[in-house]
Scaffold this motif. Structure first.
Motif, mmCIF file in Angstrom:
data_model
loop_
_atom_site.group_PDB
_atom_site.id
_atom_site.type_symbol
_atom_site.label_atom_id
_atom_site.label_comp_id
_atom_site.label_asym_id
_atom_site.label_seq_id
_atom_site.Cartn_x
_atom_site.Cartn_y
_atom_site.Cartn_z
ATOM 1 N N ALA A 89 1.172 70.913 63.865
ATOM 2 C CA ALA A 89 0.141 69.919 64.204
ATOM 3 C C ALA A 89 0.577 68.951 65.295
ATOM 4 N N ILE A 90 1.865 68.970 65.645
ATOM 5 C CA ILE A 90 2.353 68.028 66.661
ATOM 6 C C ILE A 90 2.715 68.801 67.936
ATOM 7 N N TYR A 91 1.945 68.589 68.984
ATOM 8 C CA TYR A 91 2.159 69.278 70.271
ATOM 9 C C TYR A 91 2.366 70.779 70.076
ATOM 10 N N VAL A 114 8.823 71.075 59.072
ATOM 11 C CA VAL A 114 9.560 69.815 59.274
ATOM 12 C C VAL A 114 9.555 69.518 60.772
ATOM 13 N N SER A 115 8.881 68.449 61.155
ATOM 14 C CA SER A 115 8.831 68.109 62.575
ATOM 15 C C SER A 115 10.199 67.616 63.054
ATOM 16 N N SER A 116 10.455 67.808 64.344
ATOM 17 C CA SER A 116 11.741 67.379 64.914
ATOM 18 C C SER A 116 11.915 65.861 64.812
ATOM 19 N N VAL A 117 10.814 65.110 64.715
ATOM 20 C CA VAL A 117 10.975 63.657 64.602
ATOM 21 C C VAL A 117 11.646 63.316 63.270
ATOM 22 N N LYS A 196 18.357 68.725 70.321
ATOM 23 C CA LYS A 196 18.409 69.925 69.469
ATOM 24 C C LYS A 196 18.830 69.605 68.022
ATOM 25 N N ALA A 197 18.094 68.696 67.410
ATOM 26 C CA ALA A 197 18.377 68.324 66.020
ATOM 27 C C ALA A 197 18.479 69.562 65.138
ATOM 28 N N THR A 198 19.535 69.623 64.353
ATOM 29 C CA THR A 198 19.845 70.684 63.359
ATOM 30 C C THR A 198 20.307 72.019 63.958
ATOM 31 N N GLN A 224 14.303 69.348 75.038
ATOM 32 C CA GLN A 224 14.540 69.487 73.594
ATOM 33 C C GLN A 224 15.191 68.258 72.960
ATOM 34 N N ALA A 225 14.726 67.093 73.382
ATOM 35 C CA ALA A 225 15.289 65.865 72.824
ATOM 36 C C ALA A 225 14.200 64.984 72.233
ATOM 37 N N MET A 226 14.547 64.322 71.145
ATOM 38 C CA MET A 226 13.680 63.326 70.520
ATOM 39 C C MET A 226 14.250 61.957 70.891
HETATM 40 C C1 LIG Z 1 6.133 71.316 72.300
HETATM 41 S S1 LIG Z 1 6.856 70.004 71.409
HETATM 42 C C2 LIG Z 1 6.845 70.670 69.800
HETATM 43 C C3 LIG Z 1 7.093 69.667 68.698
HETATM 44 C C4 LIG Z 1 7.143 70.300 67.339
HETATM 45 N N1 LIG Z 1 5.854 70.807 66.943
HETATM 46 C C5 LIG Z 1 7.665 69.359 66.247
HETATM 47 O O1 LIG Z 1 6.935 69.042 65.292
HETATM 48 O O2 LIG Z 1 8.839 68.974 66.333
HETATM 49 C C6 LIG Z 1 8.521 70.131 71.925
HETATM 50 C C7 LIG Z 1 9.225 68.784 71.883
HETATM 51 O O3 LIG Z 1 9.573 68.487 70.544
HETATM 52 C C8 LIG Z 1 10.844 67.887 70.483
HETATM 53 N N2 LIG Z 1 11.740 68.796 69.768
HETATM 54 C C9 LIG Z 1 11.462 70.016 69.289
HETATM 55 N N3 LIG Z 1 12.504 70.512 68.622
HETATM 56 C C10 LIG Z 1 13.485 69.572 68.672
HETATM 57 C C11 LIG Z 1 14.790 69.462 68.128
HETATM 58 N N4 LIG Z 1 15.312 70.427 67.394
HETATM 59 N N5 LIG Z 1 15.488 68.326 68.370
HETATM 60 C C12 LIG Z 1 14.968 67.320 69.086
HETATM 61 N N6 LIG Z 1 13.724 67.365 69.612
HETATM 62 C C13 LIG Z 1 12.995 68.464 69.410
HETATM 63 C C14 LIG Z 1 11.282 67.646 71.919
HETATM 64 O O4 LIG Z 1 10.827 66.362 72.301
HETATM 65 C C15 LIG Z 1 10.535 68.746 72.645
HETATM 66 O O5 LIG Z 1 10.348 68.386 73.996
#
Ligand SMILES: C[S@@+](CC[C@H](N)C(=O)[O-])C[C@H]1O[C@@H](n2cnc3c(N)ncnc32)[C@H](O)[C@@H]1O
Length: 264
Positions: A89-91, A114-117, A196-198, A224-226
């Motif tokens: 549901a998120i992006y 589990v969202s990356s946030v 790249k969390a986890t 790939q960063a939060m």
């Molecule tokens: C297209 S969005 C998808 C988000 C995904 N649906 C979520 O709930 O985490 C991709 C963005 O999510 C974040 N993201 C996804 N996986 C990540 C991870 N393992 N660690 C940190 N940020 C991540 C980054 O900001 C990345 O640019």
């Protein structure tokens, strides 16, 4: 659970293959066709697919091609697992898929992940909603090639001084910092960056608004960063203590417990 002939949009979680839900895993293990976002979903999860399942990567496919594959499979009575990173549901760009499936009369269901946030918060050991510091979390992105609606400009959101979690914004960090300064945040405001969390190559950076750009560049973090900007991500909070919730306050009465009167 019994898998049906439909499209299941499944959240794979942030990277660690053990962070998919039990339900998501069971569906992945029994699906006839699996389509996964190969740029972000851990390929190790594909070891779970059943023998004979058709497993396809979606990154190089246009939307129409993905819909043809998924709808075609369901029309043949097959089940489809469409695997998305984090929570769909998120992006996740699932609305456009659901809409096209709807118009082809193809059923679908969404299984959360589990969202990356939340994975980032967990890996850094932070609570995003700290009593009396902030009780609100904004999930957003900086404006880049994808426009952000006028009423959701970062400078306006940042004026709430709550927890702001930024997806898809690593390359726009300078712009982010500028918006936060414009919104009145201090140079030493706490910032958490989790790359790249986890995943095995995860990087966790605890920094401040004035240093985040430099720290991200030093670690070559461009995707790939939060990025979480919040008083709640201050690394001093755990040691410092305080900010206790009403939930476990012994003087506070709620539906499950009667508070006690404390003398003095
Ligand atoms: C297209 S969005 C998808 C988000 C995904 N649906 C979520 O709930 O985490 C991709 C963005 O999510 C974040 N993201 C996804 N996986 C990540 C991870 N393992 N660690 C940190 N940020 C991540 C980054 O900001 C990345 O640019």
């Amino acid at each position: 659970m019994n898998i049906e002939s439909k499209v299941y949009f499944i959240g794979a979680g942030p990277g660690d293959p053990e962070l998919i839900t039990v339900k998501g895993l069971k569906l992945l293990q029994t699906a006839d066709v699996v389509l996964f976002t190969d740029s972000l979903v851990n390929e190790k999860l594909m070891d779970e697919t059943k023998d004979g399942a058709l497993v396809l990567k979606s990154a190089g496919m246009a939307l129409e091609e993905q819909i043809d594959i998924m709808a075609g499979a369901v029309e043949e009575g097959k089940s489809v697992a469409r695997i998305h990173t984090g929570d769909p549901a998120i992006y996740g760009a699932i609305l456009e898929q659901m809409s096209k499936l709807f118009h082809r009369d193809v059923s679908y269901e969404v299984i959360p992940g589990v969202s990356s946030v939340f994975a980032s918060a967990a890996r850094a050991g932070v609570e995003l909603t700290v009593p009396e510091l902030t009780q609100t979390v904004i999930l957003t992105r900086a404006e880049g090639r994808t426009p952000v609606p006028e009423k959701e400009q970062l400078v306006d959101l940042a004026k709430h001084h709550c927890t702001v979690s930024l997806f898809l914004s690593a390359t726009l960090i300078k712009k982010v910092v500028k918006s936060f300064y414009e919104a009145g945040w201090a140079e030493d405001a706490p910032v958490l960056v989790v790359y790249k969390a986890t995943w095995p190559d995860e990087i966790i950076i605890r920094t401040t608004l004035d240093k985040v750009d430099e720290d991200m560049r030093a670690n070559r973090i461009t995707k790939q960063a939060m990025v979480i900007i919040s008083p709640a991500v201050d690394p001093k909070l755990v040691e410092q203590g305080g900010y206790e919730s009403k939930l476990y306050d012994k003087t506070f009465t709620h539906g499950f417990r009667k508070g006690v009167v404390v003398d003095g």
